[in-house]
Design a protein around this motif. Structure first.
Motif, short mmCIF file in Angstrom:
data_model
loop_
_atom_site.label_atom_id
_atom_site.label_comp_id
_atom_site.label_asym_id
_atom_site.label_seq_id
_atom_site.Cartn_x
_atom_site.Cartn_y
_atom_site.Cartn_z
N GLU A 365 18.68 50.07 19.64
CA GLU A 365 18.08 50.18 21.53
C GLU A 365 19.18 49.22 22.07
OE1 GLU A 365 14.85 49.17 24.82
OE2 GLU A 365 14.49 50.19 22.38
N PHE A 366 18.52 47.63 21.48
CA PHE A 366 19.35 46.66 22.19
C PHE A 366 21.81 46.98 21.91
CE2 PHE A 366 20.24 42.91 24.06
CZ PHE A 366 19.69 42.31 24.98
N PHE A 367 21.80 46.56 20.79
CA PHE A 367 23.02 46.35 20.04
C PHE A 367 23.76 47.08 19.68
CE2 PHE A 367 20.55 42.37 19.59
CZ PHE A 367 21.33 41.65 20.09
N GLY A 368 23.31 48.52 19.84
CA GLY A 368 24.04 49.82 19.62
C GLY A 368 23.65 49.59 17.11
N LEU A 369 23.68 48.52 17.04
CA LEU A 369 23.25 48.65 15.37
C LEU A 369 22.56 49.39 14.87
CD1 LEU A 369 24.15 45.13 15.47
CD2 LEU A 369 25.69 46.62 14.43
N TYR A 370 22.83 50.07 14.24
CA TYR A 370 21.69 51.01 13.25
C TYR A 370 22.08 51.14 11.50
CZ TYR A 370 25.70 55.02 13.38
OH TYR A 370 26.77 55.24 12.94
N LYS A 371 20.65 51.91 10.60
CA LYS A 371 21.05 52.17 9.85
C LYS A 371 21.37 53.16 9.73
CE LYS A 371 18.22 51.41 5.42
NZ LYS A 371 17.08 50.48 4.48
N THR A 372 20.61 53.77 9.82
CA THR A 372 20.13 55.05 9.81
C THR A 372 20.14 56.13 10.72
OG1 THR A 372 18.26 55.14 9.09
CG2 THR A 372 19.45 56.16 6.98
N SER A 373 20.80 56.65 11.99
CA SER A 373 20.44 57.04 12.96
C SER A 373 20.31 59.33 13.81
CB SER A 373 20.70 56.54 14.38
OG SER A 373 20.33 56.47 15.93
N ALA A 374 19.76 58.88 14.45
CA ALA A 374 19.95 60.70 14.67
C ALA A 374 20.92 61.12 15.93
CB ALA A 374 18.55 61.55 15.57
N ASN A 375 21.22 59.42 16.68
CA ASN A 375 21.84 59.62 18.24
C ASN A 375 22.97 58.52 17.88
OD1 ASN A 375 19.39 58.78 17.69
ND2 ASN A 375 19.32 58.42 19.98
N ALA A 376 23.48 57.99 17.24
CA ALA A 376 24.30 57.48 16.75
C ALA A 376 26.02 57.61 17.20
CB ALA A 376 24.40 56.88 15.26
N GLU A 377 26.67 56.60 17.98
CA GLU A 377 27.45 56.88 19.04
C GLU A 377 29.19 57.09 18.08
OE1 GLU A 377 28.03 56.08 23.11
OE2 GLU A 377 25.67 56.07 23.16
N ASN A 378 29.09 55.73 17.37
CA ASN A 378 30.56 55.18 16.98
C ASN A 378 29.84 54.65 15.56
OD1 ASN A 378 32.16 54.00 16.29
ND2 ASN A 378 32.78 53.20 18.71
N GLU A 379 30.42 55.16 14.42
CA GLU A 379 30.57 54.27 13.42
C GLU A 379 31.02 53.92 12.88
OE1 GLU A 379 32.13 57.28 9.28
OE2 GLU A 379 31.45 58.64 10.83
N ALA A 380 32.04 52.67 13.71
CA ALA A 380 31.66 51.36 13.42
C ALA A 380 30.45 50.66 13.56
CB ALA A 380 32.84 50.45 14.17
N LEU A 381 29.54 51.09 14.35
CA LEU A 381 27.91 49.87 14.81
C LEU A 381 27.34 50.67 13.50
CD1 LEU A 381 27.89 50.66 18.02
CD2 LEU A 381 28.54 48.78 17.30
N LEU A 382 28.04 51.05 12.58
CA LEU A 382 26.73 51.04 11.11
C LEU A 382 26.65 50.63 10.10
CD1 LEU A 382 25.25 53.27 9.36
CD2 LEU A 382 27.44 53.79 7.77
N LEU A 383 25.18 49.65 9.99
CA LEU A 383 25.22 48.33 9.12
C LEU A 383 25.07 48.41 8.08
CD1 LEU A 383 21.69 47.60 10.66
CD2 LEU A 383 23.78 46.22 11.21
N SER A 384 25.63 48.02 6.65
CA SER A 384 26.82 47.81 6.20
C SER A 384 25.64 47.25 5.33
CB SER A 384 27.90 46.34 6.11
OG SER A 384 27.68 45.47 5.96
N ALA A 385 25.56 47.31 3.54
CA ALA A 385 24.16 46.78 3.03
C ALA A 385 23.99 45.23 3.37
CB ALA A 385 24.62 47.17 1.44
N LEU A 386 25.24 44.34 3.15
CA LEU A 386 25.44 43.31 3.76
C LEU A 386 24.77 43.11 4.97
CD1 LEU A 386 26.36 40.09 3.12
CD2 LEU A 386 28.23 40.68 3.92
#
Ligand SMILES: [Zn+2]
Length: 474
Positions: A365-386
Protein backbone atom coordinates in the motif's frame (compact mmCIF):
# COMPACT_ATOMS: atom_id res chain seq x y z
CA UNK A 1 31.05 50.70 -37.80
CA UNK A 2 32.57 53.42 -35.68
CA UNK A 3 29.14 54.46 -34.52
CA UNK A 4 28.26 50.89 -33.51
CA UNK A 5 31.51 50.68 -31.58
CA UNK A 6 30.85 53.86 -29.65
CA UNK A 7 27.27 52.85 -28.91
CA UNK A 8 28.58 49.53 -27.58
CA UNK A 9 31.17 51.32 -25.50
CA UNK A 10 28.52 53.61 -24.08
CA UNK A 11 26.23 50.69 -23.20
CA UNK A 12 29.15 48.94 -21.52
CA UNK A 13 30.11 52.05 -19.57
CA UNK A 14 26.56 52.78 -18.43
CA UNK A 15 25.94 49.18 -17.43
CA UNK A 16 29.23 49.06 -15.48
CA UNK A 17 28.26 52.26 -13.69
CA UNK A 18 24.82 50.88 -13.06
CA UNK A 19 25.88 47.47 -11.79
CA UNK A 20 28.62 49.04 -9.70
CA UNK A 21 25.78 49.92 -7.38
CA UNK A 22 25.27 46.30 -6.46
CA UNK A 23 21.97 44.60 -5.64
CA UNK A 24 19.62 45.86 -2.94
CA UNK A 25 17.36 42.82 -2.96
CA UNK A 26 19.28 39.65 -2.15
CA UNK A 27 17.82 36.14 -1.97
CA UNK A 28 19.92 33.34 -0.52
CA UNK A 29 18.39 29.88 -0.96
CA UNK A 30 20.10 27.01 0.85
CA UNK A 31 19.09 23.41 0.22
CA UNK A 32 20.36 21.54 3.26
CA UNK A 33 22.11 18.40 2.07
CA UNK A 34 21.50 19.35 -1.57
CA UNK A 35 24.21 18.67 -4.13
CA UNK A 36 23.78 17.86 -7.80
CA UNK A 37 22.48 14.32 -7.19
CA UNK A 38 19.65 15.59 -4.96
CA UNK A 39 18.50 18.16 -7.50
CA UNK A 40 19.00 15.79 -10.41
CA UNK A 41 16.98 13.02 -8.77
CA UNK A 42 14.16 15.58 -8.54
CA UNK A 43 14.72 16.62 -12.14
CA UNK A 44 14.65 12.98 -13.31
CA UNK A 45 11.48 12.09 -11.43
CA UNK A 46 9.74 15.22 -12.68
CA UNK A 47 10.71 14.57 -16.30
CA UNK A 48 9.94 10.83 -16.17
CA UNK A 49 6.38 11.55 -15.07
CA UNK A 50 5.46 13.80 -17.94
CA UNK A 51 5.15 13.46 -21.69
CA UNK A 52 5.76 17.14 -22.18
CA UNK A 53 9.21 18.49 -22.93
CA UNK A 54 11.45 17.94 -19.95
CA UNK A 55 10.49 20.63 -17.45
CA UNK A 56 13.63 22.10 -15.98
CA UNK A 57 13.96 22.83 -12.28
CA UNK A 58 13.91 26.59 -11.72
CA UNK A 59 17.42 26.53 -10.32
CA UNK A 60 18.62 24.93 -13.57
CA UNK A 61 17.38 27.99 -15.48
CA UNK A 62 19.88 30.26 -13.70
CA UNK A 63 22.45 31.78 -16.07
CA UNK A 64 25.48 31.22 -13.82
CA UNK A 65 26.66 28.09 -12.00
CA UNK A 66 29.67 27.36 -9.86
CA UNK A 67 31.07 24.38 -8.01
CA UNK A 68 31.49 24.90 -4.28
CA UNK A 69 33.62 23.08 -1.70
CA UNK A 70 32.08 22.62 1.75
CA UNK A 71 34.68 21.33 4.27
CA UNK A 72 34.74 22.58 7.88
CA UNK A 73 37.84 24.01 9.61
CA UNK A 74 38.40 20.71 11.40
CA UNK A 75 36.88 18.11 9.06
CA UNK A 76 36.69 17.26 5.39
CA UNK A 77 33.00 16.40 5.84
CA UNK A 78 31.23 19.37 7.40
CA UNK A 79 28.13 19.59 9.57
CA UNK A 80 25.42 22.20 9.00
CA UNK A 81 26.70 24.57 11.73
CA UNK A 82 30.17 25.01 10.24
CA UNK A 83 28.72 25.12 6.71
CA UNK A 84 26.04 27.64 7.73
CA UNK A 85 28.65 29.81 9.42
CA UNK A 86 30.83 29.71 6.28
CA UNK A 87 27.87 30.57 4.03
CA UNK A 88 26.74 33.38 6.34
CA UNK A 89 30.06 34.93 7.40
CA UNK A 90 32.77 33.91 4.93
CA UNK A 91 34.86 32.15 7.59
CA UNK A 92 35.56 28.50 8.33
CA UNK A 93 34.80 27.19 11.78
CA UNK A 94 34.59 23.79 13.47
CA UNK A 95 31.61 21.49 13.14
CA UNK A 96 28.94 22.27 15.73
CA UNK A 97 29.84 25.97 16.06
CA UNK A 98 27.42 28.78 15.17
CA UNK A 99 28.76 32.18 14.12
CA UNK A 100 32.05 32.01 16.05
CA UNK A 101 35.54 31.16 14.83
CA UNK A 102 37.19 27.86 15.73
CA UNK A 103 38.80 29.34 18.86
CA UNK A 104 35.26 30.26 20.01
CA UNK A 105 36.56 33.69 20.98
CA UNK A 106 35.72 35.76 17.91
CA UNK A 107 32.22 36.64 16.78
CA UNK A 108 31.82 36.33 13.00
CA UNK A 109 29.52 38.90 11.47
CA UNK A 110 26.96 37.38 9.09
CA UNK A 111 25.89 38.95 5.81
CA UNK A 112 22.37 39.27 7.25
CA UNK A 113 23.70 41.23 10.25
CA UNK A 114 25.75 43.47 7.93
CA UNK A 115 22.80 44.45 5.75
CA UNK A 116 20.53 44.80 8.79
CA UNK A 117 23.00 47.37 10.13
CA UNK A 118 22.88 49.10 6.73
CA UNK A 119 19.13 49.57 7.18
CA UNK A 120 17.88 46.72 5.00
CA UNK A 121 15.05 44.50 6.16
CA UNK A 122 16.12 40.92 6.83
CA UNK A 123 14.05 37.74 6.60
CA UNK A 124 15.03 34.23 7.69
CA UNK A 125 12.99 31.17 6.68
CA UNK A 126 13.60 27.51 7.46
CA UNK A 127 11.43 24.45 6.92
CA UNK A 128 13.05 22.86 9.99
CA UNK A 129 13.11 24.50 13.40
CA UNK A 130 14.08 28.16 13.08
CA UNK A 131 16.79 27.62 15.72
CA UNK A 132 18.41 24.84 13.69
CA UNK A 133 22.05 25.23 12.61
CA UNK A 134 21.60 26.74 9.14
CA UNK A 135 19.15 29.55 9.99
CA UNK A 136 20.91 30.13 13.35
CA UNK A 137 24.18 30.88 11.55
CA UNK A 138 22.52 34.00 10.12
CA UNK A 139 21.49 35.57 13.45
CA UNK A 140 23.14 33.72 16.39
CA UNK A 141 26.61 33.17 17.85
CA UNK A 142 26.95 30.09 20.05
CA UNK A 143 29.75 27.58 20.76
CA UNK A 144 27.23 24.75 20.34
CA UNK A 145 24.43 24.33 17.82
CA UNK A 146 22.42 22.41 20.41
CA UNK A 147 22.05 25.46 22.69
CA UNK A 148 18.58 25.81 21.24
CA UNK A 149 17.13 28.09 23.90
CA UNK A 150 20.06 30.52 23.80
CA UNK A 151 19.86 30.55 20.00
CA UNK A 152 16.14 31.39 20.17
CA UNK A 153 16.87 34.29 22.52
CA UNK A 154 19.31 35.64 19.97
CA UNK A 155 16.56 35.35 17.35
CA UNK A 156 14.35 37.59 19.48
CA UNK A 157 17.23 40.03 20.00
CA UNK A 158 18.33 40.12 16.32
CA UNK A 159 16.06 42.96 15.26
CA UNK A 160 15.49 41.15 11.94
CA UNK A 161 12.12 41.97 10.40
CA UNK A 162 10.90 38.48 9.50
CA UNK A 163 11.22 34.91 10.73
CA UNK A 164 9.11 32.11 9.29
CA UNK A 165 8.84 28.33 8.96
CA UNK A 166 9.24 25.66 11.63
CA UNK A 167 8.87 26.17 15.37
CA UNK A 168 11.62 26.33 18.01
CA UNK A 169 12.69 23.44 20.20
CA UNK A 170 12.46 23.93 24.00
CA UNK A 171 10.54 27.25 24.05
CA UNK A 172 10.88 27.28 27.86
CA UNK A 173 14.48 26.02 27.95
CA UNK A 174 15.63 22.40 28.12
CA UNK A 175 14.45 22.08 31.73
CA UNK A 176 11.26 23.98 31.04
CA UNK A 177 11.97 26.63 33.68
CA UNK A 178 13.12 29.61 31.58
CA UNK A 179 11.22 32.60 30.23
CA UNK A 180 8.84 31.58 27.47
CA UNK A 181 10.54 32.40 24.18
CA UNK A 182 7.39 33.64 22.41
CA UNK A 183 6.80 36.09 25.29
CA UNK A 184 10.42 37.18 25.04
CA UNK A 185 10.02 37.75 21.28
CA UNK A 186 6.86 39.81 21.92
CA UNK A 187 8.76 41.89 24.52
CA UNK A 188 11.27 42.54 21.73
CA UNK A 189 8.59 43.84 19.40
CA UNK A 190 7.65 40.73 17.43
CA UNK A 191 4.17 39.88 16.35
CA UNK A 192 4.14 36.08 16.85
CA UNK A 193 1.82 34.08 14.61
CA UNK A 194 1.32 30.46 15.64
CA UNK A 195 -1.79 29.17 13.89
CA UNK A 196 -2.74 28.68 10.26
CA UNK A 197 -5.88 30.72 10.90
CA UNK A 198 -3.83 33.72 12.09
CA UNK A 199 -1.41 33.21 9.20
CA UNK A 200 -4.26 33.37 6.70
CA UNK A 201 -5.63 36.50 8.38
CA UNK A 202 -2.19 38.17 8.27
CA UNK A 203 -1.73 40.75 5.51
CA UNK A 204 2.00 41.07 4.81
CA UNK A 205 1.52 44.26 2.82
CA UNK A 206 -0.41 45.87 5.68
CA UNK A 207 0.92 44.05 8.74
CA UNK A 208 0.63 46.56 11.57
CA UNK A 209 4.00 45.45 12.97
CA UNK A 210 7.67 46.17 12.28
CA UNK A 211 8.74 42.62 13.06
CA UNK A 212 6.95 39.33 12.66
CA UNK A 213 7.66 35.70 13.53
CA UNK A 214 5.43 33.19 11.73
CA UNK A 215 5.37 29.58 12.94
CA UNK A 216 3.85 26.70 11.01
CA UNK A 217 1.00 25.01 12.85
CA UNK A 218 1.93 21.57 11.47
CA UNK A 219 5.29 20.54 12.87
CA UNK A 220 6.89 17.17 13.64
CA UNK A 221 8.66 15.96 16.80
CA UNK A 222 11.74 18.00 15.86
CA UNK A 223 9.64 21.21 15.50
CA UNK A 224 10.18 21.08 11.72
CA UNK A 225 7.53 21.55 9.04
CA UNK A 226 6.19 18.26 7.67
CA UNK A 227 7.64 16.70 4.55
CA UNK A 228 6.14 18.01 1.36
CA UNK A 229 5.15 14.43 0.35
CA UNK A 230 3.10 14.17 3.57
CA UNK A 231 0.79 16.98 2.39
CA UNK A 232 0.43 19.13 5.49
CA UNK A 233 -2.56 21.47 5.32
CA UNK A 234 -0.66 24.51 6.66
CA UNK A 235 1.56 26.80 4.55
CA UNK A 236 4.50 25.40 2.56
CA UNK A 237 7.90 26.90 1.81
CA UNK A 238 6.71 28.70 -1.33
CA UNK A 239 3.76 30.27 0.57
CA UNK A 240 5.96 31.59 3.36
CA UNK A 241 8.57 32.84 0.86
CA UNK A 242 5.87 34.86 -0.95
CA UNK A 243 4.63 36.22 2.39
CA UNK A 244 8.18 37.23 3.31
CA UNK A 245 8.72 39.02 -0.01
CA UNK A 246 5.51 41.02 0.44
CA UNK A 247 6.46 41.86 4.02
CA UNK A 248 10.08 42.80 3.34
CA UNK A 249 9.70 44.71 0.07
CA UNK A 250 10.81 48.32 0.55
CA UNK A 251 12.85 50.99 -1.24
CA UNK A 252 15.93 50.68 0.95
CA UNK A 253 16.51 46.95 0.34
CA UNK A 254 16.05 43.50 1.81
CA UNK A 255 17.84 40.20 2.34
CA UNK A 256 15.96 36.91 2.50
CA UNK A 257 17.51 33.54 3.38
CA UNK A 258 15.35 30.48 2.72
CA UNK A 259 16.52 27.08 3.92
CA UNK A 260 14.96 23.74 2.89
CA UNK A 261 16.18 21.73 5.86
CA UNK A 262 14.43 18.43 5.34
CA UNK A 263 16.14 17.56 2.07
CA UNK A 264 18.96 16.75 4.48
CA UNK A 265 16.77 14.83 6.94
CA UNK A 266 15.29 12.70 4.15
CA UNK A 267 18.77 11.96 2.80
CA UNK A 268 20.05 10.95 6.25
CA UNK A 269 17.20 8.43 6.13
CA UNK A 270 18.09 7.47 2.52
CA UNK A 271 14.54 8.43 1.50
CA UNK A 272 14.58 9.66 -2.10
CA UNK A 273 10.82 10.34 -2.18
CA UNK A 274 11.09 12.64 0.85
CA UNK A 275 14.16 14.37 -0.56
CA UNK A 276 12.68 14.84 -4.02
CA UNK A 277 9.39 16.18 -2.63
CA UNK A 278 11.17 18.80 -0.54
CA UNK A 279 13.58 19.67 -3.36
CA UNK A 280 10.65 20.39 -5.67
CA UNK A 281 8.90 22.45 -2.96
CA UNK A 282 12.16 24.39 -2.48
CA UNK A 283 12.46 24.89 -6.23
CA UNK A 284 8.90 26.25 -6.27
CA UNK A 285 9.90 28.78 -3.59
CA UNK A 286 12.74 29.86 -5.89
CA UNK A 287 10.13 30.72 -8.55
CA UNK A 288 8.73 33.39 -6.18
CA UNK A 289 12.15 35.07 -6.09
CA UNK A 290 12.46 34.78 -9.87
CA UNK A 291 9.16 36.61 -10.29
CA UNK A 292 10.46 39.38 -8.03
CA UNK A 293 13.67 39.45 -10.06
CA UNK A 294 11.75 39.91 -13.31
CA UNK A 295 10.06 42.97 -11.83
CA UNK A 296 13.34 44.36 -10.40
CA UNK A 297 16.08 42.94 -12.63
CA UNK A 298 18.72 45.63 -11.98
CA UNK A 299 18.47 45.52 -8.20
CA UNK A 300 17.98 41.83 -7.48
CA UNK A 301 20.40 38.98 -6.92
CA UNK A 302 19.33 35.37 -6.28
CA UNK A 303 21.88 32.82 -5.08
CA UNK A 304 20.97 29.15 -4.62
CA UNK A 305 23.34 26.63 -3.06
CA UNK A 306 23.58 23.60 -0.79
CA UNK A 307 25.51 23.45 2.49
CA UNK A 308 26.90 19.93 1.84
CA UNK A 309 25.73 16.66 0.33
CA UNK A 310 23.89 14.12 2.46
CA UNK A 311 23.51 10.36 2.19
CA UNK A 312 25.88 9.82 -0.72
CA UNK A 313 22.85 9.65 -2.98
CA UNK A 314 23.80 8.62 -6.48
CA UNK A 315 22.09 7.84 -9.72
CA UNK A 316 23.06 4.26 -10.54
CA UNK A 317 22.84 1.04 -8.50
CA UNK A 318 24.61 -2.33 -8.91
CA UNK A 319 21.34 -4.26 -9.06
CA UNK A 320 19.89 -2.22 -11.93
CA UNK A 321 23.14 -1.61 -13.87
CA UNK A 322 22.30 0.77 -16.74
CA UNK A 323 18.54 0.42 -16.44
CA UNK A 324 17.20 2.86 -13.89
CA UNK A 325 13.61 4.06 -13.65
CA UNK A 326 13.25 7.07 -11.35
CA UNK A 327 9.50 7.19 -11.96
CA UNK A 328 9.13 4.23 -9.54
CA UNK A 329 9.84 6.64 -6.66
CA UNK A 330 6.39 8.12 -7.26
CA UNK A 331 4.82 4.87 -5.96
CA UNK A 332 5.87 5.82 -2.42
CA UNK A 333 2.86 7.35 -0.63
CA UNK A 334 4.52 9.67 1.88
CA UNK A 335 7.82 10.03 3.69
CA UNK A 336 9.72 7.16 5.27
CA UNK A 337 9.07 9.02 8.51
CA UNK A 338 5.31 8.68 8.01
CA UNK A 339 5.72 4.95 7.34
CA UNK A 340 7.78 4.59 10.52
CA UNK A 341 4.95 6.22 12.48
CA UNK A 342 2.48 3.82 10.88
CA UNK A 343 4.59 0.78 11.84
CA UNK A 344 5.01 1.98 15.36
CA UNK A 345 1.23 2.40 15.67
CA UNK A 346 0.65 -1.10 14.35
CA UNK A 347 3.20 -2.54 16.77
CA UNK A 348 1.67 -0.69 19.73
CA UNK A 349 -1.79 -1.95 18.80
CA UNK A 350 -0.63 -5.56 18.39
CA UNK A 351 -1.31 -5.46 14.64
CA UNK A 352 2.18 -6.39 13.47
CA UNK A 353 2.52 -10.11 14.13
CA UNK A 354 2.81 -11.77 10.75
CA UNK A 355 5.26 -10.90 7.97
CA UNK A 356 2.97 -12.23 5.25
CA UNK A 357 -0.42 -11.12 6.54
CA UNK A 358 0.34 -7.92 8.45
CA UNK A 359 3.46 -6.39 6.94
CA UNK A 360 3.37 -7.23 3.22
CA UNK A 361 -0.04 -5.58 2.63
CA UNK A 362 1.07 -2.26 4.16
CA UNK A 363 4.37 -2.36 2.28
CA UNK A 364 2.40 -2.76 -0.93
CA UNK A 365 0.00 0.00 0.00
CA UNK A 366 2.77 2.46 0.94
CA UNK A 367 5.59 1.62 -1.51
CA UNK A 368 3.84 -0.31 -4.28
CA UNK A 369 6.23 -3.23 -3.59
CA UNK A 370 4.50 -6.60 -3.68
CA UNK A 371 5.10 -10.33 -3.46
CA UNK A 372 1.83 -11.61 -4.87
CA UNK A 373 -0.92 -9.21 -5.65
CA UNK A 374 -4.18 -9.02 -7.54
CA UNK A 375 -3.77 -5.31 -8.24
CA UNK A 376 -0.07 -4.91 -8.95
CA UNK A 377 0.41 -2.11 -11.48
CA UNK A 378 4.04 -2.49 -12.40
CA UNK A 379 6.16 -5.63 -12.65
CA UNK A 380 9.28 -3.70 -11.72
CA UNK A 381 7.84 -3.45 -8.21
CA UNK A 382 7.69 -7.23 -7.67
CA UNK A 383 9.88 -8.19 -4.72
CA UNK A 384 12.74 -10.52 -5.68
CA UNK A 385 13.65 -13.39 -3.36
CA UNK A 386 16.67 -11.40 -2.17
CA UNK A 387 14.55 -8.32 -1.43
CA UNK A 388 11.91 -10.38 0.34
CA UNK A 389 14.60 -11.92 2.56
CA UNK A 390 15.95 -8.48 3.46
CA UNK A 391 12.47 -7.29 4.35
CA UNK A 392 11.80 -10.43 6.41
CA UNK A 393 15.07 -9.95 8.35
CA UNK A 394 14.10 -6.31 8.99
CA UNK A 395 10.67 -7.45 10.21
CA UNK A 396 12.29 -9.91 12.66
CA UNK A 397 14.71 -7.20 13.81
CA UNK A 398 11.88 -4.74 14.48
CA UNK A 399 9.42 -7.14 16.08
CA UNK A 400 11.92 -9.07 18.20
CA UNK A 401 14.39 -6.23 18.76
CA UNK A 402 17.96 -6.25 17.53
CA UNK A 403 21.36 -5.68 19.06
CA UNK A 404 23.24 -2.64 17.86
CA UNK A 405 26.11 -4.09 15.89
CA UNK A 406 28.30 -2.74 13.10
CA UNK A 407 26.23 -4.80 10.72
CA UNK A 408 22.86 -3.55 11.98
CA UNK A 409 24.14 0.02 11.63
CA UNK A 410 25.19 -0.56 8.03
CA UNK A 411 21.81 -2.11 7.28
CA UNK A 412 19.49 0.26 9.16
CA UNK A 413 21.53 3.28 10.32
CA UNK A 414 19.54 3.51 13.55
CA UNK A 415 16.26 3.99 11.64
CA UNK A 416 13.22 1.70 11.79
CA UNK A 417 14.60 -1.50 10.18
CA UNK A 418 11.47 -2.20 8.12
CA UNK A 419 10.93 1.38 6.96
CA UNK A 420 14.50 1.91 5.83
CA UNK A 421 14.73 -1.51 4.18
CA UNK A 422 11.54 -0.94 2.19
CA UNK A 423 12.83 2.52 1.21
CA UNK A 424 16.19 1.06 0.14
CA UNK A 425 14.45 -1.59 -1.97
CA UNK A 426 12.26 0.94 -3.78
CA UNK A 427 15.16 3.39 -4.27
CA UNK A 428 17.40 0.63 -5.63
CA UNK A 429 14.71 -0.60 -8.01
CA UNK A 430 14.51 3.00 -9.29
CA UNK A 431 18.30 2.92 -9.83
CA UNK A 432 19.19 5.21 -6.90
CA UNK A 433 21.97 4.24 -4.48
CA UNK A 434 23.11 5.51 -1.08
CA UNK A 435 26.50 5.24 0.63
CA UNK A 436 25.96 6.69 4.12
CA UNK A 437 23.45 7.90 6.75
CA UNK A 438 25.63 10.98 7.29
CA UNK A 439 26.95 13.82 5.14
CA UNK A 440 29.54 13.46 2.37
CA UNK A 441 32.40 15.68 1.22
CA UNK A 442 31.43 16.12 -2.44
CA UNK A 443 31.09 19.70 -3.70
CA UNK A 444 27.70 21.33 -4.18
CA UNK A 445 26.45 23.47 -7.06
CA UNK A 446 25.84 27.20 -6.61
CA UNK A 447 23.46 29.00 -8.96
CA UNK A 448 23.20 32.78 -9.44
CA UNK A 449 20.88 35.15 -11.28
CA UNK A 450 20.81 38.93 -11.32
CA UNK A 451 23.03 41.82 -10.28
CA UNK A 452 26.49 40.39 -9.50
CA UNK A 453 25.75 36.93 -10.92
CA UNK A 454 29.09 36.76 -12.79
CA UNK A 455 30.99 36.50 -9.51
CA UNK A 456 29.48 33.06 -8.89
CA UNK A 457 30.96 31.31 -11.90
CA UNK A 458 33.82 28.82 -11.41
CA UNK A 459 35.17 26.60 -8.65
CA UNK A 460 35.32 28.16 -5.19
CA UNK A 461 34.78 27.56 -1.49
CA UNK A 462 31.57 28.06 0.50
CA UNK A 463 33.26 30.93 2.36
CA UNK A 464 33.65 32.70 -0.99
CA UNK A 465 29.87 32.93 -1.47
CA UNK A 466 29.58 35.10 1.64
CA UNK A 467 32.68 37.08 0.63
CA UNK A 468 31.14 37.84 -2.77
CA UNK A 469 27.90 38.93 -1.10
CA UNK A 470 29.74 41.22 1.34
CA UNK A 471 31.57 42.76 -1.64
CA UNK A 472 28.37 43.21 -3.63
CA UNK A 473 26.16 44.83 -0.99
CA UNK A 474 28.57 47.44 0.34
ZN1 LIG B 1 23.29 20.77 6.52
Amino acid sequence: MKKVFFTLLLVLLVSTMFFAQGPKYVFYFIGDGMAVTQSNAAQLLQSSLTDAETPKLNMYKFPVQGMTTTHAANAFITDSAAAGTALASGYKTNSGVIGLDSTLSNVLESISERVHNMGWKVGIISTVSIGHATPAAFYAHQPSRSSYYEISRQLAESGFAFFGGGDVRYPNGKKGNQENIYDYARENGYQVIQTQEDYEAFDPKNPGSEKVWIINEDVDGGSAMLYSVDNAPAFDVEDITRTAIDYLDNEKGFFLMVEAGKIDWACHANDAAGSIGDTIAFDNAISAAMEFYRENPEDTLIVVTGDHQTGGLTIGFAGTKYASDPSLIAYQNGSQDAFTAKLSNMKDNGELNSFEDDLLPVVEEFFGLYKTSANAENEALLLSALEENKLRAAFEAYVNGTENTDESYLLYGGYNPIAITATHILNNKAGLGWTTYSHTGVPVVTYAMGNGQEMFSGYYDNTDIAKYLFALVK
